[in-house]
Design a protein around this motif. Structure first.
Motif: not given
Lengths: 96, 133
Positions: B5-14, B54-67, B74-77
């Motif tokens: 996700f782009a590093r911006s609060n505008d990414s919150l909806t996505a 820092t300009k790079g994107d923020i990687d987000v991973e979401v998984t659902v298993e038993d929890k 983020e990089y360069g932070a």
């Protein structure tokens, strides 16, 4: 999506999700409130700390003139957030 | 599932829609979904706010298993350990309260586990929440 507007009874109706991206819109509206007001959260699904900050800032400003915000129809998830944050002690809050 | 996700609060909806699709498909209960969305937003917004150069994107991973497990990377932070206990006086009077500081406090209270890793500019936060399935 977040929306905030007055209804026919003068209540402030909040709708949707009040996240950090929507704060400017919420703050601009709240900055115009000059007297005690009721916020109707019946259609508000979500609030984050950014939204809590708007509420707190407005409540502090209104308190200087003896006014206050009342928040009604709060869903149970937002109510929990208010409780964790201690807002139940500084706002008049009514759950749904 | 993972997405950048782009590093911006505008990414919150996505960001919300990305997580919600995964949580809904995993039959995660409403209360847990609310907590996951809140913690995810607070962490993402913190990364945006405290690393403005820092300009790079923020990687987000979401998984659902038993929890539900959510990982933000983020990089360069700069190092910012969100697991350091945040003391907020929730009993303070209105006059004593100041806006701000609630985000990390809420993260620490709404998640079941919270872990922070920092190495060579890579900043990673992992939190879990019982899915209630």
């Amino acid at each position: 999506m977040f929306d905030i507007q007055y209804d026919a009874d003068g209540k402030v109706v909040c709708t949707g999700r009040l996240d950090a991206a929507q704060c400017a819109k919420g703050q601009a509206f709240m900055d115009e409130i000059a007297e005690s007001s009721t916020l109707d959260f019946a259609q508000l699904e979500y609030i984050s700390s950014a939204g809590l900050g708007i509420l707190l800032k407005t409540q502090k400003r209104l308190a200087e003139s003896g006014a206050a915000l009342k928040i009604i129809n709060v869903n149970n998830h937002i109510y929990d957030v208010f409780h964790y944050s201690g807002f139940h002690a500084i706002f008049d809050i009514k759950a749904k | 599932m993972k997405r950048a996700f782009a590093r911006s609060n505008d990414s919150l909806t996505a960001l919300y829609e990305f997580a919600e699709d995964i949580l809904e498909a995993g039959d995660v209960v409403d209360a847990a979904r609310f907590a996951v969305h809140l913690a995810l937003e607070e962490l993402f917004v913190n990364m945006v706010k405290y690393n403005p150069d820092t300009k790079g994107d923020i990687d987000v991973e979401v998984t659902v298993e038993d929890k539900v497990t959510v990982t933000l990377t983020e990089y360069g932070a700069a190092e910012f350990d969100v697991t350091v206990p945040k003391n907020v006086d929730t009993n303070a009077s209105l006059e004593e309260r100041t806006p701000g500081g609630l985000g990390v406090y809420l993260i620490q209270n709404l998640t079941d586990s919270l872990d922070y890793q920092y190495s060579d500019g890579r900043s990673r936060v992992i939190f879990t929440k019982e899915s209630g399935i």
